[in-house]
Design a protein around this motif. Structure first.
Motif, PDB file in Angstrom:
ATOM      1  N   ARG A 141      43.930  -9.489  45.076  1.00 49.14           N
ATOM      2  CA  ARG A 141      43.192  -8.514  44.280  1.00 49.14           C
ATOM      3  C   ARG A 141      41.727  -8.921  44.134  1.00 49.14           C
ATOM      4  O   ARG A 141      40.830  -8.069  44.195  1.00 49.14           O
ATOM      5  CB  ARG A 141      43.860  -8.343  42.917  1.00 49.14           C
ATOM      6  CG  ARG A 141      45.162  -7.567  43.049  1.00 49.14           C
ATOM      7  CD  ARG A 141      46.062  -7.584  41.840  1.00 49.14           C
ATOM      8  NE  ARG A 141      45.391  -7.414  40.565  1.00 49.14           N
ATOM      9  CZ  ARG A 141      45.938  -7.777  39.403  1.00 49.14           C
ATOM     10  NH1 ARG A 141      47.152  -8.322  39.376  1.00 49.14           N
ATOM     11  NH2 ARG A 141      45.299  -7.594  38.284  1.00 49.14           N
ATOM     12  N   ILE A 142      41.481 -10.207  43.965  1.00 51.91           N
ATOM     13  CA  ILE A 142      40.092 -10.683  43.883  1.00 51.91           C
ATOM     14  C   ILE A 142      39.372 -10.401  45.199  1.00 51.91           C
ATOM     15  O   ILE A 142      38.246  -9.893  45.215  1.00 51.91           O
ATOM     16  CB  ILE A 142      40.031 -12.183  43.525  1.00 51.91           C
ATOM     17  CG1 ILE A 142      40.480 -12.400  42.077  1.00 51.91           C
ATOM     18  CG2 ILE A 142      38.629 -12.744  43.751  1.00 51.91           C
ATOM     19  CD1 ILE A 142      40.713 -13.865  41.704  1.00 51.91           C
ATOM     20  N   GLU A 143      40.024 -10.715  46.326  1.00 49.39           N
ATOM     21  CA  GLU A 143      39.399 -10.462  47.629  1.00 49.39           C
ATOM     22  C   GLU A 143      39.130  -8.972  47.837  1.00 49.39           C
ATOM     23  O   GLU A 143      38.071  -8.592  48.355  1.00 49.39           O
ATOM     24  CB  GLU A 143      40.283 -11.000  48.755  1.00 49.39           C
ATOM     25  CG  GLU A 143      40.251 -12.505  48.860  1.00 49.39           C
ATOM     26  CD  GLU A 143      40.950 -13.012  50.105  1.00 49.39           C
ATOM     27  OE1 GLU A 143      40.737 -12.422  51.191  1.00 49.39           O
ATOM     28  OE2 GLU A 143      41.692 -13.990  49.999  1.00 49.39           O
ATOM     29  N   ALA A 144      40.073  -8.121  47.426  1.00 49.67           N
ATOM     30  CA  ALA A 144      39.880  -6.679  47.561  1.00 49.67           C
ATOM     31  C   ALA A 144      38.683  -6.215  46.731  1.00 49.67           C
ATOM     32  O   ALA A 144      37.879  -5.392  47.181  1.00 49.67           O
ATOM     33  CB  ALA A 144      41.146  -5.931  47.146  1.00 49.67           C
ATOM     34  N   ARG A 145      38.535  -6.754  45.539  1.00 52.44           N
ATOM     35  CA  ARG A 145      37.400  -6.393  44.694  1.00 52.44           C
ATOM     36  C   ARG A 145      36.102  -6.877  45.340  1.00 52.44           C
ATOM     37  O   ARG A 145      35.097  -6.169  45.334  1.00 52.44           O
ATOM     38  CB  ARG A 145      37.574  -6.996  43.294  1.00 52.44           C
ATOM     39  CG  ARG A 145      36.394  -6.826  42.364  1.00 52.44           C
ATOM     40  CD  ARG A 145      35.970  -5.405  42.129  1.00 52.44           C
ATOM     41  NE  ARG A 145      37.074  -4.596  41.640  1.00 52.44           N
ATOM     42  CZ  ARG A 145      37.068  -3.273  41.618  1.00 52.44           C
ATOM     43  NH1 ARG A 145      36.023  -2.603  42.049  1.00 52.44           N
ATOM     44  NH2 ARG A 145      38.104  -2.616  41.172  1.00 52.44           N
ATOM     45  N   LEU A 146      36.116  -8.069  45.893  1.00 52.47           N
ATOM     46  CA  LEU A 146      34.917  -8.591  46.556  1.00 52.47           C
ATOM     47  C   LEU A 146      34.503  -7.696  47.719  1.00 52.47           C
ATOM     48  O   LEU A 146      33.317  -7.488  47.967  1.00 52.47           O
ATOM     49  CB  LEU A 146      35.148 -10.027  47.041  1.00 52.47           C
ATOM     50  CG  LEU A 146      35.287 -11.079  45.946  1.00 52.47           C
ATOM     51  CD1 LEU A 146      35.730 -12.405  46.541  1.00 52.47           C
ATOM     52  CD2 LEU A 146      34.004 -11.230  45.162  1.00 52.47           C
ATOM     53  N   ASP A 147      35.498  -7.147  48.429  1.00 48.27           N
ATOM     54  CA  ASP A 147      35.199  -6.240  49.537  1.00 48.27           C
ATOM     55  C   ASP A 147      34.512  -4.967  49.057  1.00 48.27           C
ATOM     56  O   ASP A 147      33.838  -4.296  49.830  1.00 48.27           O
ATOM     57  CB  ASP A 147      36.485  -5.873  50.306  1.00 48.27           C
ATOM     58  CG  ASP A 147      37.027  -7.031  51.110  1.00 48.27           C
ATOM     59  OD1 ASP A 147      36.285  -8.002  51.366  1.00 48.27           O
ATOM     60  OD2 ASP A 147      38.226  -6.975  51.491  1.00 48.27           O
ATOM     61  N   CYS A 148      34.701  -4.610  47.800  1.00 45.62           N
ATOM     62  CA  CYS A 148      34.104  -3.393  47.235  1.00 45.62           C
ATOM     63  C   CYS A 148      32.706  -3.617  46.667  1.00 45.62           C
ATOM     64  O   CYS A 148      31.986  -2.652  46.391  1.00 45.62           O
ATOM     65  CB  CYS A 148      34.987  -2.844  46.111  1.00 45.62           C
ATOM     66  SG  CYS A 148      36.585  -2.266  46.681  1.00 45.62           S
ATOM     67  N   LEU A 149      32.331  -4.864  46.468  1.00 40.47           N
ATOM     68  CA  LEU A 149      31.016  -5.143  45.894  1.00 40.47           C
ATOM     69  C   LEU A 149      29.928  -4.831  46.911  1.00 40.47           C
ATOM     70  O   LEU A 149      30.123  -5.028  48.111  1.00 40.47           O
ATOM     71  CB  LEU A 149      30.922  -6.618  45.489  1.00 40.47           C
ATOM     72  CG  LEU A 149      31.809  -7.062  44.321  1.00 40.47           C
ATOM     73  CD1 LEU A 149      31.622  -8.555  44.074  1.00 40.47           C
ATOM     74  CD2 LEU A 149      31.525  -6.269  43.067  1.00 40.47           C
ATOM     75  N   PRO A 150      28.801  -4.348  46.433  1.00 42.54           N
ATOM     76  CA  PRO A 150      27.704  -4.060  47.371  1.00 42.54           C
ATOM     77  C   PRO A 150      27.171  -5.334  47.997  1.00 42.54           C
ATOM     78  O   PRO A 150      27.115  -6.386  47.359  1.00 42.54           O
ATOM     79  CB  PRO A 150      26.639  -3.403  46.486  1.00 42.54           C
ATOM     80  CG  PRO A 150      26.969  -3.816  45.096  1.00 42.54           C
ATOM     81  CD  PRO A 150      28.447  -4.090  45.046  1.00 42.54           C
ATOM     82  N   GLU A 151      26.817  -5.225  49.269  1.00 40.19           N
ATOM     83  CA  GLU A 151      26.230  -6.375  49.968  1.00 40.19           C
ATOM     84  C   GLU A 151      24.752  -6.465  49.646  1.00 40.19           C
ATOM     85  O   GLU A 151      24.098  -5.455  49.449  1.00 40.19           O
ATOM     86  CB  GLU A 151      26.420  -6.232  51.482  1.00 40.19           C
ATOM     87  CG  GLU A 151      27.864  -6.350  51.908  1.00 40.19           C
ATOM     88  CD  GLU A 151      28.005  -6.347  53.409  1.00 40.19           C
ATOM     89  OE1 GLU A 151      27.068  -6.808  54.117  1.00 40.19           O
ATOM     90  OE2 GLU A 151      29.049  -5.905  53.892  1.00 40.19           O
TER      91      GLU A 151
END
Length: 156
Positions: A141-151
């Motif tokens: 879940r943490i990794e999935a959230r990180l994937d959603c953060l803007p670069e």
């Protein structure tokens, strides 16, 4: 108010995850050395991913191991120097190279599997099956959230 009073790093989730990951790598390296194998945990992951799927490109390997291009290149150079893998030009794209384990690389990867399994059994002995499932779920879940953060433009 000073910086130290605004942030408690010892109770930060990210710090705890990173600290545990670093300790796991150190202990796994010791287990490999104790078994007579001069291999780093990062090299082990590369060997195992190639054991699973030979012929990966360097880019695909980087994605599967979550390592940047420079790190993957360094690991591959060391493994190739030890004659544990070979790089071959991809017939469909001359700019790309496919990665293959040598017989020595395959033998080593297979020899490391039971060491990793025994290490994991010992390292996670205090966790129940449910604990492990919950931990994997939380990390996913943490990794999935990180994937959603803007670069950001400075990000690798």
């Amino acid at each position: 108010m000073d910086l130290a009073s605004r942030y408690d790093i010892d109770n930060a989730v990210g710090y705890a995850v990173g600290h545990a990951a670093a300790r796991i790598k150190i202990a796994l390296r010791r287990a490999f050395l104790a078994a007579g194998h001069d291999v780093t945990p990062d090299q082990w992951v590369v060997l195992y991913r190639l054991l699973e799927n030979e012929g990966l490109t360097q880019v695909a390997l980087g994605e599967r191991t979550v390592k940047d291009k420079t790190t993957v290149t360094r690991i591959l150079d060391r493994l190739e120097a030890r004659e544990l893998l070979t790089r071959r030009r991809a017939p469909d794209d001359r700019r790309s190279q496919r990665l293959y384990l040598t017989e020595a690389g395959r033998t080593l990867a297979l020899a490391l599997v039971p060491i990793v399994q025994a290490f994991a059994d010992a390292a996670y002995a205090d966790l129940t099956g449910n604990d492990k499932a919950v931990l994997r779920d939380l990390l996913t879940r943490i990794e999935a959230r990180l994937d959603c953060l803007p670069e950001t433009k400075d990000a690798p």
